[in-house]
Design a protein around this motif. Structure first.
Motif, PDB file in Angstrom:
ATOM      1  N   THR A 388       2.751  -6.996  -8.471  1.00  0.00           N
ATOM      2  CA  THR A 388       3.831  -7.799  -7.462  1.00  0.00           C
ATOM      3  C   THR A 388       3.350  -8.455  -6.479  1.00  0.00           C
ATOM      4  O   THR A 388       3.625  -9.766  -6.339  1.00  0.00           O
ATOM      5  CB  THR A 388       4.964  -6.711  -6.810  1.00  0.00           C
ATOM      6  OG1 THR A 388       5.518  -5.892  -7.785  1.00  0.00           O
ATOM      7  CG2 THR A 388       5.804  -7.439  -6.127  1.00  0.00           C
ATOM      8  N   PHE A 389       2.109  -8.329  -5.817  1.00  0.00           N
ATOM      9  CA  PHE A 389       1.432  -9.251  -4.863  1.00  0.00           C
ATOM     10  C   PHE A 389       1.234 -10.469  -5.415  1.00  0.00           C
ATOM     11  O   PHE A 389       1.365 -11.417  -4.485  1.00  0.00           O
ATOM     12  CB  PHE A 389       0.141  -8.346  -4.463  1.00  0.00           C
ATOM     13  CG  PHE A 389      -0.617  -8.979  -3.275  1.00  0.00           C
ATOM     14  CD1 PHE A 389      -0.227  -8.818  -2.082  1.00  0.00           C
ATOM     15  CD2 PHE A 389      -1.802 -10.080  -3.565  1.00  0.00           C
ATOM     16  CE1 PHE A 389      -0.724  -9.488  -0.890  1.00  0.00           C
ATOM     17  CE2 PHE A 389      -2.247 -10.409  -2.332  1.00  0.00           C
ATOM     18  CZ  PHE A 389      -1.821 -10.018  -1.088  1.00  0.00           C
ATOM     19  N   GLY A 390       0.867 -10.658  -6.744  1.00  0.00           N
ATOM     20  CA  GLY A 390       0.640 -12.026  -7.186  1.00  0.00           C
ATOM     21  C   GLY A 390       1.973 -12.891  -7.538  1.00  0.00           C
ATOM     22  O   GLY A 390       1.804 -14.113  -7.576  1.00  0.00           O
ATOM     23  N   TYR A 391       2.884 -12.371  -7.136  1.00  0.00           N
ATOM     24  CA  TYR A 391       4.275 -13.055  -7.399  1.00  0.00           C
ATOM     25  C   TYR A 391       4.972 -13.498  -5.912  1.00  0.00           C
ATOM     26  O   TYR A 391       5.935 -13.945  -5.768  1.00  0.00           O
ATOM     27  CB  TYR A 391       5.330 -12.242  -8.268  1.00  0.00           C
ATOM     28  CG  TYR A 391       4.826 -12.155  -9.647  1.00  0.00           C
ATOM     29  CD1 TYR A 391       5.194 -12.825 -10.814  1.00  0.00           C
ATOM     30  CD2 TYR A 391       4.214 -11.022  -9.900  1.00  0.00           C
ATOM     31  CE1 TYR A 391       4.865 -12.644 -11.998  1.00  0.00           C
ATOM     32  CE2 TYR A 391       3.462 -10.729 -11.303  1.00  0.00           C
ATOM     33  CZ  TYR A 391       4.052 -11.548 -12.132  1.00  0.00           C
ATOM     34  OH  TYR A 391       3.593 -11.315 -13.466  1.00  0.00           O
ATOM     35  N   LEU A 392       4.417 -12.951  -5.121  1.00  0.00           N
ATOM     36  CA  LEU A 392       4.603 -13.279  -3.550  1.00  0.00           C
ATOM     37  C   LEU A 392       4.152 -14.667  -2.952  1.00  0.00           C
ATOM     38  O   LEU A 392       2.869 -15.003  -3.206  1.00  0.00           O
ATOM     39  CB  LEU A 392       4.439 -12.200  -2.709  1.00  0.00           C
ATOM     40  CG  LEU A 392       5.044 -10.562  -3.171  1.00  0.00           C
ATOM     41  CD1 LEU A 392       4.375  -9.665  -2.124  1.00  0.00           C
ATOM     42  CD2 LEU A 392       6.485 -10.665  -3.061  1.00  0.00           C
ATOM     43  N   ARG A 393       5.004 -15.364  -2.235  1.00  0.00           N
ATOM     44  CA  ARG A 393       4.526 -16.340  -1.581  1.00  0.00           C
ATOM     45  C   ARG A 393       3.578 -15.962  -0.387  1.00  0.00           C
ATOM     46  O   ARG A 393       3.586 -14.719   0.130  1.00  0.00           O
ATOM     47  CB  ARG A 393       5.818 -17.235  -0.846  1.00  0.00           C
ATOM     48  CG  ARG A 393       6.766 -17.751  -1.750  1.00  0.00           C
ATOM     49  CD  ARG A 393       7.643 -18.661  -1.119  1.00  0.00           C
ATOM     50  NE  ARG A 393       8.498 -18.045   0.245  1.00  0.00           N
ATOM     51  CZ  ARG A 393       9.398 -17.223  -0.025  1.00  0.00           C
ATOM     52  NH1 ARG A 393      10.015 -17.040  -1.205  1.00  0.00           N
ATOM     53  NH2 ARG A 393      10.137 -16.809   1.299  1.00  0.00           N
ATOM     54  N   ASN A 394       2.640 -16.794   0.217  1.00  0.00           N
ATOM     55  CA  ASN A 394       1.667 -16.738   1.197  1.00  0.00           C
ATOM     56  C   ASN A 394       2.417 -15.737   2.159  1.00  0.00           C
ATOM     57  O   ASN A 394       1.678 -14.915   2.452  1.00  0.00           O
ATOM     58  CB  ASN A 394       0.934 -17.474   1.405  1.00  0.00           C
ATOM     59  CG  ASN A 394       0.059 -18.005   0.399  1.00  0.00           C
ATOM     60  OD1 ASN A 394      -0.260 -17.542  -0.734  1.00  0.00           O
ATOM     61  ND2 ASN A 394      -0.387 -19.580   0.372  1.00  0.00           N
ATOM     62  N   LEU A 396       4.936 -13.703   2.550  1.00  0.00           N
ATOM     63  CA  LEU A 396       5.351 -12.469   2.355  1.00  0.00           C
ATOM     64  C   LEU A 396       4.158 -11.586   2.006  1.00  0.00           C
ATOM     65  O   LEU A 396       4.227 -10.287   1.852  1.00  0.00           O
ATOM     66  CB  LEU A 396       6.202 -12.737   0.994  1.00  0.00           C
ATOM     67  CG  LEU A 396       7.490 -13.303   1.060  1.00  0.00           C
ATOM     68  CD1 LEU A 396       8.251 -13.401  -0.036  1.00  0.00           C
ATOM     69  CD2 LEU A 396       8.403 -12.814   2.103  1.00  0.00           C
ATOM     70  N   ARG A 397       2.888 -12.054   1.654  1.00  0.00           N
ATOM     71  CA  ARG A 397       1.958 -11.105   1.281  1.00  0.00           C
ATOM     72  C   ARG A 397       1.094 -10.375   2.622  1.00  0.00           C
ATOM     73  O   ARG A 397       0.483  -9.563   2.525  1.00  0.00           O
ATOM     74  CB  ARG A 397       0.719 -12.066   0.783  1.00  0.00           C
ATOM     75  CG  ARG A 397       1.323 -12.535  -0.806  1.00  0.00           C
ATOM     76  CD  ARG A 397      -0.133 -13.290  -1.135  1.00  0.00           C
ATOM     77  NE  ARG A 397       0.170 -13.858  -2.629  1.00  0.00           N
ATOM     78  CZ  ARG A 397      -0.783 -13.844  -3.385  1.00  0.00           C
ATOM     79  NH1 ARG A 397      -2.000 -13.905  -3.271  1.00  0.00           N
ATOM     80  NH2 ARG A 397      -0.467 -14.272  -4.788  1.00  0.00           N
ATOM     81  N   VAL A 398       1.684 -10.979   3.750  1.00  0.00           N
ATOM     82  CA  VAL A 398       1.211 -10.451   4.939  1.00  0.00           C
ATOM     83  C   VAL A 398       1.837  -8.957   5.317  1.00  0.00           C
ATOM     84  O   VAL A 398       1.209  -8.080   5.727  1.00  0.00           O
ATOM     85  CB  VAL A 398       1.420 -10.987   6.264  1.00  0.00           C
ATOM     86  CG1 VAL A 398       1.068 -10.431   7.610  1.00  0.00           C
ATOM     87  CG2 VAL A 398       0.961 -12.456   6.045  1.00  0.00           C
ATOM     88  N   THR A 399       2.982  -8.855   4.762  1.00  0.00           N
ATOM     89  CA  THR A 399       3.811  -7.193   5.008  1.00  0.00           C
ATOM     90  C   THR A 399       3.038  -6.160   4.232  1.00  0.00           C
ATOM     91  O   THR A 399       2.435  -6.565   2.997  1.00  0.00           O
ATOM     92  CB  THR A 399       5.037  -7.394   4.586  1.00  0.00           C
ATOM     93  OG1 THR A 399       5.657  -8.558   5.520  1.00  0.00           O
ATOM     94  CG2 THR A 399       5.857  -6.177   5.115  1.00  0.00           C
ATOM     95  N   PRO A 400       2.439  -5.091   4.793  1.00  0.00           N
ATOM     96  CA  PRO A 400       1.911  -4.216   4.039  1.00  0.00           C
ATOM     97  C   PRO A 400       2.845  -3.547   2.771  1.00  0.00           C
ATOM     98  O   PRO A 400       4.040  -3.392   3.008  1.00  0.00           O
ATOM     99  CB  PRO A 400       1.699  -3.050   5.227  1.00  0.00           C
ATOM    100  CG  PRO A 400       1.801  -3.654   6.406  1.00  0.00           C
ATOM    101  CD  PRO A 400       2.799  -4.877   6.246  1.00  0.00           C
ATOM    102  N   PRO A 401       2.208  -3.400   1.802  1.00  0.00           N
ATOM    103  CA  PRO A 401       3.008  -2.628   0.562  1.00  0.00           C
ATOM    104  C   PRO A 401       3.864  -1.766   0.943  1.00  0.00           C
ATOM    105  O   PRO A 401       5.117  -1.472   0.328  1.00  0.00           O
ATOM    106  CB  PRO A 401       1.958  -2.332  -0.511  1.00  0.00           C
ATOM    107  CG  PRO A 401       0.629  -3.444  -0.116  1.00  0.00           C
ATOM    108  CD  PRO A 401       0.674  -3.365   1.459  1.00  0.00           C
ATOM    109  N   ASP A 402       3.368  -0.727   1.741  1.00  0.00           N
ATOM    110  CA  ASP A 402       4.372   0.563   2.184  1.00  0.00           C
ATOM    111  C   ASP A 402       5.586  -0.042   2.735  1.00  0.00           C
ATOM    112  O   ASP A 402       6.428   0.854   2.548  1.00  0.00           O
ATOM    113  CB  ASP A 402       3.146   1.535   3.118  1.00  0.00           C
ATOM    114  CG  ASP A 402       2.220   2.041   2.389  1.00  0.00           C
ATOM    115  OD1 ASP A 402       2.335   1.994   0.985  1.00  0.00           O
ATOM    116  OD2 ASP A 402       1.416   2.630   3.177  1.00  0.00           O
ATOM    117  N   VAL A 403       5.719  -0.850   3.412  1.00  0.00           N
ATOM    118  CA  VAL A 403       6.867  -1.390   4.036  1.00  0.00           C
ATOM    119  C   VAL A 403       7.779  -1.799   3.179  1.00  0.00           C
ATOM    120  O   VAL A 403       9.008  -1.622   3.039  1.00  0.00           O
ATOM    121  CB  VAL A 403       6.453  -2.505   5.251  1.00  0.00           C
ATOM    122  CG1 VAL A 403       7.800  -2.906   5.998  1.00  0.00           C
ATOM    123  CG2 VAL A 403       5.679  -1.799   6.388  1.00  0.00           C
TER     124      VAL A 403
END
Length: 754
Positions: A388-394, A396-403
């Motif tokens: 999923t990380f690859g489909y996020l805008r820059n 949005l990538r800052v937020t930790p995946p757990d969140v």
């Protein structure tokens, strides 16, 4: 806590034991292999062993990096999968690990015995697991793969009322036609959410409700039954492509053995999956397995399920709508078919298009792309997060995946109209376990069309290659990457197939890729490791001899090529590109082998090698002259055709007269391409014809789009067009052929050798 963090904890206790002279390999309660009964338990014991030794996975990989036969370097990714129970550690890797830890012989025997015991247990329980004691009529519709239906306030039944289909009589006749002593093999072919599985369910409920039910998890479970098949058993193969695309695939021999007794073998397939396997490819690249699958499908009774209901079926639906609210709602929906609405299809698409949570939309898209690339097993939460990380805008990538996982997963799995959801959780085979998530069929099919030519991001490729734990899925990922010229991911997937699953065919395929990249030493190492594990692998032995012969040939040519000799450079590039095939054919043709000369011409045409084709035609080779003239006709190069005719070329004269009579393709070809493009998404044969036509039309953009779609032959046709037109420098073209593209479609520039 992760494995690496466990392994990197304080090493004080192990160090103290070493000072006291206590072996760190003496089995303790948490690292005793004799207690292990499953691959997960053995993995936990190995993890504890490494912890006691005080070594991390990275340290193990670093210390074994230079190992040579009979030992092999221990990769951290392979050990990680074994430690978590995703795979059973191989005997070879286990011996290496115990050697690194300087285990005494008595301890080695304990660990090797445990590994062999678990391997034998997994193999020995396969047949026990597949033979079911349940009757068909005790299985729930959901367990059999019937889509959850929309729910209304007055819903009381799990399924809406069944609308009798026009093919029901033919289906029931097919299931009972052979009488009480023999069985049958029936396939329903239709798109997603067209009612295939529901119709099979209703038919078998009528003709064989009290028969045993078998739902095999893997093809091997069926193959092991062919020598001693049960009787009065329903073999339920919903989504038949899972069994046809496995290694080894379901065989004609197996199905024939099952149906020699009174058994029912039934399956469902999408039309594109059926056509891709039953229609022979135009090029001679078929395998024995592919031919067997083709014969298997042709042996079945095939019943087509249309996307829309027929007038008679609609009339019956209107009759049922008076007492079934769900059917009444479906009939009122105008933008989708009745069966699709009942399965919640339009609402699923809307959930993706209008997702209020960007993370949920990215997650659903990642799952859809994984499905588009051929993944059929559930996607774990960690794999989904990585992809999923690859489909996020820059931003949005800052937020930790757990969140964001805590918010995205509930949205993606939230039921619509009841139990229909974009992503559905799948159990891990035991109560309270989660194997991962699968995408709804209707949504997967919609996004397959919608995103057909979209690039899959690097993060998704990386997560899939590293996170999948089924060999069949890895094989499909390797093929999908190769079809799109994403060779970096092809290499990684093939390496895992070789190292973790002992796939000999993958080892050979990997060497083809390595040779294209002039990495002969690595290719030899791959084959030697394969032969150490399986000395009787004759294919690997033959391939090793061929690779060594090619390596010697290349080294003889290399000095002249590096010195600037254009002929030597061109020959070297060609040998690397095709593994010496054309070089061998050229040698045989010089000795007067007419068949070799003709095959060489065909390969020159396929690869767009017009200069050599013209040289052979000018030298009096009739077959080359005919092939060149045919290519000029296909391209509409009348001027070149006329020039050859004036020079006395009879092949050009003949074709020029036909061009004058019939004309050159213009608007008609463009219209044909448009029709094929519309059908290519669901019809592989149309896709292959489209690639051939786009080559003839010199449509580079069209071929590039088909390459991104993973269409069979698109990559070869595109590179052949670049070669023929000479619009791309030779060095860049060689790099493209050898190293392919990055995830986002940019050509890869290899790093120069030191």
């Amino acid at each position: 806590m992760s494995i690496s963090s466990l392994a990197d904890e304080s090493v004080g206790a192990p160090a103290k034991r070493r000072r006291l002279g206590v072996s760190t390999l003496t089995p303790e309660s948490d690292s005793d292999p004799s207690r292990a009964r499953t691959r997960g338990e053995l993995g936990a014991a190995l993890r504890a062993l490494c912890h006691h030794k005080g070594m991390s996975l990275g340290e193990i990989e670093q210390q074994t990096k230079g190992w040579e036969k009979p030992l092999r370097p221990l990769k951290s990714s392979t050990l990680s999968n074994a430690f978590t129970g995703k795979t059973l550690i191989s005997q070879e890797f286990l011996v290496g690990l115990l050697t690194l830890f300087e285990a005494p012989e008595s301890v080695r025997r304990l660990w090797l015995h445990a590994q062999a015991r678990i391997k034998d247990a997994e193999h020995g329980t396969t047949v026990h697991r597949v033979i079911s004691v349940n009757r068909f009529d005790t299985a729930s519709p959901r367990d059999l793969g019937i889509h959850s239906a929309i729910i209304t306030p007055d819903t009381t039944d799990e399924l809406p009322a069944y609308i009798e289909r026009d093919f029901d009589f033919r289906l029931r006749a097919a299931l009972t036609n052979e009488g009480p002593t023999r069985g049958c093999f029936v396939i329903l072919v239709g798109g997603s959410s067209t009612g295939k599985t529901r119709s099979l369910y209703e038919a078998i409920h009528e003709v064989a409700p009290n028969w045993h039910l078998v739902q095999p998890a893997e093809t091997e479970e069926l193959l092991e039954l062919k020598d001693h098949p049960p009787s009065q058993t329903v073999f339920w193969l919903d989504e038949l492509q899972r069994y046809l695309g496995s290694r080894p695939p379901l065989s004609l021999e197996c199905v024939r053995a099952l149906t020699r007794k009174p058994n029912i073998v039934v399956g469902t397939l999408w039309p594109d999956q059926y056509d891709a396997r039953v229609i022979p490819r135009q090029s001679n690249t078929g395998t024995d397995e592919a031919d067997d699958v083709r014969r298997l499908l042709r042996s079945a009774i095939v019943i087509s399920v249309e996307e829309d209901l027929t007038p008679d079926e609609l009339e019956r639906a209107h009759g049922l709508a008076e007492r079934d609210t769900r059917i009444r709602i479906a009939l009122r929906t105008r933008d989708a078919g009745l069966t699709q609405v009942l399965a919640g299809g339009p609402a699923l698409v809307l959930r993706w298009e209008q997702a209020p949570d960007p993370y949920a939309k990215a997650m659903i898209t990642a799952a859809a792309d994984a499905h588009r690339l051929g993944v059929q097993s559930p996607l774990s939460e960690s794999l989904l997060a990585g992809a999923t990380f690859g489909y996020l805008r820059n931003a949005l990538r800052v937020t930790p995946p757990d969140v964001w996982l805590a918010e995205a997963l509930p949205h993606a799995t939230r039921p619509l109209h009841g139990n229909v959801s974009a992503l559905s959780p799948v159990d891990g085979g035991r109560p309270g376990t989660l194997a991962g998530y699968t995408i709804a069929d209707y949504l997967a099919q919609h996004l397959r069309r919608h995103r057909r030519v979209e690039c899959v991001p690097h993060e998704a490729w990386r997560a899939l290659v590293a996170g999948l734990d089924r060999s069949a899925d890895l094989r499909r990922i390797a093929d999908s990457a190769a079809a799109r010229l994403r060779y970096a991911y092809t290499e990684q997937a093939l390496e895992r197939l070789v190292d973790e699953f002992g796939d000999g065919a993958a080892a050979i395929e990997l060497t083809h890729l390595l040779i294209r990249q002039d990495r002969f030493q690595q290719a030899v190492m791959v084959l030697r490791r394969r032969l150490e594990v399986e000395p009787r692998d004759r294919a690997a032995g033959r391939r090793l001899a061929r690779v060594q012969e090619l390596w010697q040939r290349v080294e003889e040519i290399r000095p002249a090529a590096h010195a600037g000799d254009p002929a030597a450079r061109e020959r070297l590039t060609e040998i690397l590109a095709d593994g010496g095939v054309c070089d061998d054919l050229r040698t045989r043709a010089k000795t007067g082998d007419a068949l070799a000369a003709e095959e060489l011409v065909e390969r020159l045409v396929d690869r767009g090698r017009l200069r050599e084709l013209r040289q052979r035609a000018d030298g009096g080779h009739l077959y080359a002259a005919e092939a060149l003239a045919d290519l000029y006709v296909a391209w509409g190069d009348v001027d070149l055709l006329q020039a050859r005719a004036r020079a006395g070329d009879p092949a050009a004269e003949l074709r020029l007269s036909k061009v004058h009579e019939e004309g050159v393709r213009t608007a008609g070809a463009e219209s044909e391409a448009a029709d094929l493009r519309a059908a290519a998404g669901g019809d592989p044969e149309a896709a292959r014809r489209l690639c051939a036509l786009l080559f003839e039309l010199r449509d580079r953009a069209g071929l590039r789009a088909e390459l991104e779609a993973g269409t069979y032959g698109a990559a070869d046709r595109l590179i052949a067009l670049y070669t023929a037109e000479e619009t791309v420098p030779a060095e860049q073209l060689a790099n493209l052929r050898a190293f392919g593209l990055t995830a986002d479609g940019a050509p890869i520039t290899p790093t120069p050798s030191p």
